[in-house]
Design an enzyme around this catalytic site. Structure first.
Site, short mmCIF file in Angstrom:
data_model
loop_
_atom_site.label_atom_id
_atom_site.label_comp_id
_atom_site.label_asym_id
_atom_site.label_seq_id
_atom_site.Cartn_x
_atom_site.Cartn_y
_atom_site.Cartn_z
N SER A 46 -65.89 -14.61 86.62
CA SER A 46 -66.98 -13.80 85.76
C SER A 46 -67.65 -14.73 84.64
O SER A 46 -68.29 -15.52 84.97
CB SER A 46 -66.21 -12.53 85.16
N ASP B 266 -67.44 -14.32 91.23
CA ASP B 266 -68.17 -13.02 90.87
C ASP B 266 -68.71 -13.09 89.64
O ASP B 266 -68.71 -12.38 89.02
CB ASP B 266 -67.13 -11.97 90.96
N HIS C 188 -64.91 -6.64 91.64
CA HIS C 188 -65.34 -7.74 90.71
C HIS C 188 -63.95 -8.70 90.48
O HIS C 188 -64.34 -9.88 90.33
CB HIS C 188 -65.79 -7.26 89.35
#
Length: 278
Positions: A106, A130, A258
């Site tokens: 992320s 992600d 996620h």
């Protein structure tokens, strides 16, 4: 095999590293070529311990509390992509162990790709989990709301675990426990997040910046990993990223949201090793 359940008996060296511009807290295990891990927003280096255990027989694995997070310094400002990327470059230079493989989730993925594009001489390759360009505004709005809602007082560790289990319903209990035990500090009346709320707000806003130039310009190998049911990186965002860079390999992890590396650590491990060994 539950990788998160196996960390209790494994020894990690935790220390703070002064890179000149900032002091960063890191967790280290293993020996060999340098592999650095960078967590997502509001998280910390501990979430990578299960993966580090499995990779530390081949690599010097070092997970980093990024600025504003964990036990690292928390300056009042400086939470854009280039600020984080400059920290990565400074850390690699300070460690002086050669160029590094970067594994980021992320926020950490955004920062790792940015660092690889800006400092190609310091980076061997990137595993970007992600986070891609072209993330829809609605997805970033939802992420920012979750981030800002996390700055609250909790009565005890059980209350933290209950909150995190509700916020991350697909993350296994052992991985939730890692987040709870590593990401909070005692204060009057209970526990609060170690992550600075002001830093998190600035970082969340910074995630909206255009990532296309970094992905367009990066020359080092990059593996893109997406959770099949990710609410942040849509199938459309991934498809547009692949049109931008059709040469970059992609792994879509079935059933994962996620939080790919915590929900599906074995598949994440296999994706990393297959990419590195290719």
């Amino acid at each position: 095999m539950d990788m998160a359940a196996d960390i209790a008996s494994d020894h990690f060296i935790s220390r703070r590293v002064d890179i000149g511009r900032i002091t960063l807290n890191v967790r280290e295990k293993g020996s060999g070529p340098l592999m650095l891990f960078f967590h997502g927003i509001t998280s910390n280096s501990a979430v990578f311990e299960p993966l580090m255990i499995r990779l530390s027989d081949r690599f010097t694995t070092i997970a980093v509390d990024q600025r504003g997070h964990g036990l690292s310094d928390k300056p009042e400002t400086g939470y854009e992509a280039n600020d984080y990327a400059d920290d990565i470059a400074g850390l690699i230079r300070t460690l002086a162990r050669g160029h590094a493989i970067l594994v980021g989730h992320s926020l950490g993925a955004r920062n790792s790709v940015t660092a690889a594009a800006k400092y190609p001489d310091l980076v061997r390759s990137v595993v970007a989990i992600d986070f891609t360009p072209y993330i829809e505004t609605e997805a970033l709005d939802a992420l920012e709301a979750r981030v800002n809602a996390g700055s609250q007082l909790f009565e005890d560790i059980k209350a933290v675990e209950a909150y995190l289990a509700g916020r991350y319903p697909n993350i296994p209990a052992d991985a939730i426990r890692i987040r709870a035990e590593s990401g909070y500090q005692p204060v009057d009346g209970g526990l609060r997040p170690l992550a600075s709320s002001a830093a998190m707000a600035q970082t969340a806003r910074g995630l909206r910046s255009d990532l296309v130039p970094a992905y367009r310009d990066v020359t080092k190998p990059v593996l893109i990993v997406r959770g099949e049911s990710s609410k942040l990186v849509s199938a459309a965002a991934l498809a547009k990223t692949s049109r931008l860079r059709p040469d970059l390999p992609v792994v879509v992890v079935p059933g994962a949201d996620h939080y790919v590396n915590e929900v599906s650590p074995e598949i994440t491990l296999k994706a990393i090793t297959n990419f590195i060994d290719a």
